[in-house]
Design a protein around this motif. Structure first.
Motif, PDB file in Angstrom:
ATOM      1  N   GLY A 102     -15.627 -38.712  47.111  1.00 21.58           N
ATOM      2  CA  GLY A 102     -14.573 -39.635  46.709  1.00 21.58           C
ATOM      3  C   GLY A 102     -14.704 -40.976  47.406  1.00 21.58           C
ATOM      4  N   GLY A 103     -15.046 -40.942  48.699  1.00 14.45           N
ATOM      5  CA  GLY A 103     -15.230 -42.189  49.432  1.00 14.45           C
ATOM      6  C   GLY A 103     -16.443 -42.976  48.986  1.00 14.45           C
ATOM      7  N   LEU A 148     -11.617 -46.449  39.197  1.00 14.37           N
ATOM      8  CA  LEU A 148     -11.805 -45.016  39.376  1.00 14.37           C
ATOM      9  C   LEU A 148     -10.740 -44.430  40.301  1.00 14.37           C
ATOM     10  N   PHE A 149     -10.291 -45.213  41.262  1.00 11.85           N
ATOM     11  CA  PHE A 149      -9.213 -44.745  42.146  1.00 11.85           C
ATOM     12  C   PHE A 149      -7.934 -44.504  41.344  1.00 11.85           C
ATOM     13  N   THR A 191     -15.839 -41.871  35.097  1.00 13.26           N
ATOM     14  CA  THR A 191     -14.443 -41.492  34.858  1.00 13.26           C
ATOM     15  C   THR A 191     -14.263 -39.986  34.984  1.00 13.26           C
ATOM     16  N   GLY A 192     -15.193 -39.216  34.405  1.00 14.46           N
ATOM     17  CA  GLY A 192     -15.113 -37.768  34.521  1.00 14.46           C
ATOM     18  C   GLY A 192     -15.186 -37.307  35.962  1.00 14.46           C
ATOM     19  N   GLY A 237      -9.773 -36.057  41.667  1.00 14.16           N
ATOM     20  CA  GLY A 237      -8.324 -35.858  41.702  1.00 14.16           C
ATOM     21  C   GLY A 237      -7.944 -34.393  41.667  1.00 14.16           C
ATOM     22  N   TYR A 238      -8.590 -33.633  40.791  1.00 18.95           N
ATOM     23  CA  TYR A 238      -8.352 -32.191  40.736  1.00 18.95           C
ATOM     24  C   TYR A 238      -8.755 -31.526  42.055  1.00 18.95           C
ATOM     25  N   ALA A 239      -9.924 -31.924  42.584  1.00 18.98           N
ATOM     26  CA  ALA A 239     -10.441 -31.289  43.802  1.00 18.98           C
ATOM     27  C   ALA A 239      -9.517 -31.507  44.992  1.00 18.98           C
ATOM     28  N   LEU A 240      -9.021 -32.725  45.135  1.00 23.63           N
ATOM     29  CA  LEU A 240      -8.158 -33.033  46.274  1.00 23.63           C
ATOM     30  C   LEU A 240      -6.898 -32.175  46.265  1.00 23.63           C
TER      31      LEU A 240
END
Length: 272
Positions: free
Chosen positions: A25-26, A35-36, A113-114, A120-123
Motif C-alpha cells: 500500500g505504501g 488510488l488512495f 485500481t483493482g 482496502g479489503y486487505a487492511l
C-alpha cells in the motif's frame, strides 16, 4: 507480568499481520492520491459487507453456530460487494471530469485500481480478524473468526493467517478487476471459488492439532493465487504493450499513405 508480555507479543504480531498491506500500500497506493481514494472507498465497502453478513448471522440464529455457512455467507457477500463497487465505479466514470481524475481509463490504470481495491479489503480484513484473535485471548472466545490454536502461540498463528488473507485479497482483486471490465464471468467464478476454498481451509483450526497443517494449506493456496495473479497481470500488460505498438505502426502507415507523394516538377527551360 504475563499479561504485559502478552500485550507486547500481540502488538508485535499486529505489525506482522499488517506488513504486506503497509509495504504494498505504501509503495503503490499512498503515493497516488486517486488510488488512495479508491482504497478508502474499498475499505468502506468491506465494512458494509461485514455489517450485512453480521446482520444475517443474528437474523438467523442457527446460522451463526454453523461455521461453514458463516464463511460461505461472508465470502459471497464480500465478492458481491466488490462487484457492486466495480458497477458503481463504472457508473460514476460516465459523469464529470472530476470523477475521471481518480477513475482513470486504460489497462495499467485498471490494474492499479483493482490493486487499490484489494489493499482496502486487505487492511480491514487484518484489523477485523486479528482483533478477533486478541479478543479470544483476553475475553475468552468472543470471536468466530479465528479459533484458538493449541500448537502455536495464538498471536503468531492469528497474525500469520491474517497476513495470508491480506495477500489473498490483494491478489484476488488484482486478478478479478480486469475480468469485470471484460465480462469474463468464468474467471470471476474461478476467483470466487479460490476465495471460498482458501477461507474454508482455515476451518482446519477447529480440529485438534489442525493448526499446523491448516497454516500450510492456507499459505499454499495463497501462494498459488498470488502466482496466478502475477502471471495474469504480466500477460495483460504485455498484450497492452503489443496493442499499443500495433496501433502506433498503423498510425504511421496511415499517415504515410494518406498524403500522396508529390514528385518534384522539373523547371521549364527559358525561351531563347
Amino acid at each position: 507480568m504475563e499479561r504485559q508480555n502478552d500485550l507486547l507479543v500481540s502488538v508485535g504480531n499486529l505489525f506482522l499481520s499488517l506488513s504486506a498491506t503497509l509495504v504494498w500500500g505504501g509503495y503503490v497506493v499512498i503515493p497516488r492520491p486517486h488510488l488512495f481514494i479508491t482504497a478508502t472507498i474499498s475499505a468502506c465497502f468491506y465494512i458494509f459487507a461485514q455489517m450485512l453478513a453480521s446482520a444475517l448471522w443474528f437474523a438467523i440464529p442457527p446460522l451463526k453456530q454453523e461455521y461453514p455457512w458463516v464463511l460461505f455467507l461472508t465470502v459471497t457477500i464480500q465478492e458481491l460487494m466488490r462487484w457492486l463497487m466495480f458497477t458503481v465505479f463504472n457508473w460514476m466514470s460516465r459523469y464529470g471530469e472530476g470523477v475521471k481524475a481518480f477513475l482513470r481509463d486504460g489497462t495499467i490504470n485498471r490494474l492499479q485500481t483493482g490493486f487499490a481495491v484489494g489493499v482496502g479489503y486487505a487492511l480491514l480484513s487484518v484489523l477485523i480478524s486479528y482483533t478477533a484473535v486478541v479478543a479470544d485471548n483476553y475475553w475468552f472466545d468472543q470471536s468466530i473468526y479465528m479459533p484458538a490454536c493449541p500448537e502455536i502461540n495464538v498471536f503468531v498463528a492469528g497474525a500469520a493467517l491474517a497476513l495470508a488473507f491480506s495477500i489473498m485479497h490483494m491478489a484476488l482483486a488484482l486478478l478479478v478487476w480486469p475480468m469485470y471490465a471484460l465480462r469474463r464471468y468464468i474467471g470471476v467464478a474461478v476467483v470466487y471459488v479460490l476465495h471460498l476454498g482458501t477461507t474454508m481451509a482455515a476451518l482446519g483450526n477447529r480440529n485438534q492439532g489442525g493448526c499446523t497443517y491448516t497454516m500450510g494449506i492456507v499459505w499454499a493456496l495463497v501462494g498459488c493465487t498470488s502466482i496466478v495473479a502475477a502471471v495474469a497481470t504480466q500477460r495483460t500488460i504485455s498484450k497492452d504493450e503489443l496493442a499499443r505498438e500495433a496501433l502506433a505502426v498503423d498510425e504511421r502507415h496511415e499517415s504515410a499513405t494518406a498524403a500522396p507523394s508529390e514528385a518534384p516538377v522539373a523547371a521549364k527551360p527559358a525561351a531563347s
